[in-house]
Enzyme design. Sequence first.
Site, PDB file in Angstrom:
ATOM      1  N   GLN A 151       0.808  -1.213   0.000  1.00 57.10           N
ATOM      2  CA  GLN A 151       0.000   0.000   0.000  1.00 57.10           C
ATOM      3  C   GLN A 151       0.840   1.261   0.000  1.00 57.10           C
ATOM      4  O   GLN A 151       0.341   2.346  -0.305  1.00 57.10           O
ATOM      5  CB  GLN A 151      -0.935   0.015   1.211  1.00 57.10           C
ATOM      6  N   CYS A 157      -5.278   0.738   3.360  1.00 57.57           N
ATOM      7  CA  CYS A 157      -5.426  -0.681   3.703  1.00 57.57           C
ATOM      8  C   CYS A 157      -6.857  -1.171   3.493  1.00 57.57           C
ATOM      9  O   CYS A 157      -7.080  -2.314   3.099  1.00 57.57           O
ATOM     10  CB  CYS A 157      -4.983  -0.915   5.136  1.00 57.57           C
ATOM     11  N   ASN A 314      -1.122  -9.327   4.852  1.00 57.00           N
ATOM     12  CA  ASN A 314      -0.972  -7.882   4.980  1.00 57.00           C
ATOM     13  C   ASN A 314      -0.613  -7.291   3.617  1.00 57.00           C
ATOM     14  O   ASN A 314      -0.451  -8.019   2.632  1.00 57.00           O
ATOM     15  CB  ASN A 314       0.111  -7.570   6.019  1.00 57.00           C
TER      16      ASN A 314
END
Length: 351
Positions: A151, A157, A314
């Site tokens: 990101q 996110c 993630n």
Amino acid sequence: MTVMKFLIVPLVLVAFSCNICESFELERKDFESEKSLMQLYKRWSSHHRISRNANEMHNRFKVFKNNAKHVFKVNLMGKSLKLKLNQFADMSDDEFRNMYSSNITYYKDLHAKKIEATGGRIGGFMYEHANNIPSSIDWRKKGAVNAIKNQGRCGSCWAFAAVAAVESIHQIKTNELVSLSEEEVLDCDYRDGGCRGGFYNSAFEFMMDNDGVTIEDNYPYYEGNGYCRRRGGRNKRVRIDGYENVPRNNEYALMKAVAHQPVAVAIASGGSDFKFYGGGMFTENDFCGFNIDHTVVVVGYGTDEDGDYWIIRNQYGHRWGMNGYMKMQRGAHSPQGVCGMAMQPAYPVKY
């Protein structure tokens, strides 16, 4: 908001085996003097290809020293959790939080009010009566999860989590794995705040209102807010039919959902233990902050010598964690789950 802080097949163990890939090793001699610490900082900068001018290096060296000492100290504790000096090692916790976190709670509450006012289109919980839940599952092994993304320095996110969940359910339903555009969601979803934050449920609403979301090649990510550039004509788009919330504070319900598809979750991500996560089990005894400020995707679960775990995907790039992933304790004493991950899970629906 206060948050209480795998029998597994060999294939899943292999997925976690390179848990300190591209890591930066520390030795006791690195902490013997200011000179050795500066040599360590220069070696770290070269390893991560990070360039600082002389004045900036002097200021950031102070932060780096404290971070390096924390990482070294935690790794000597004999816990499953292991930290590493990743690309964030000369950033303070406050600086990291200001740059990478998202104002999840504000946009979640704002979205909830709009849903209540309009009636919304959110469904119930389709997996409530699911039976024969497998003891472990890894959607990466089933080809339903794209490569780790990054990101960058943007609180996006929420868009990444929504897009990743849609990529996965699209693959599960069609056997086609495509990379979709986070930037289109970031630029065109006016319910949310772009790099300032957002919530994955309103991103799902955006996709339903706007004929889905385009592929990444049509609308690439560039780490910032931009003007909405909708493409017409032969623009390939992926659509969803709705979305549902997993019952709050119920890890077994979350397990039922993840057994059928990856699920977006909101978590607290403050503190150095989360920022420098490198491998092992992140448990309720490890600090991840007190505020829900980040979103990730649960792409599986299992059990190993450390206990029951979730597989967390993630979007900090592959140098964070275990090639971009985290092993997080499943079955915490708090019903909220580790880092609050069971508080507000959701997933897209595609028939």
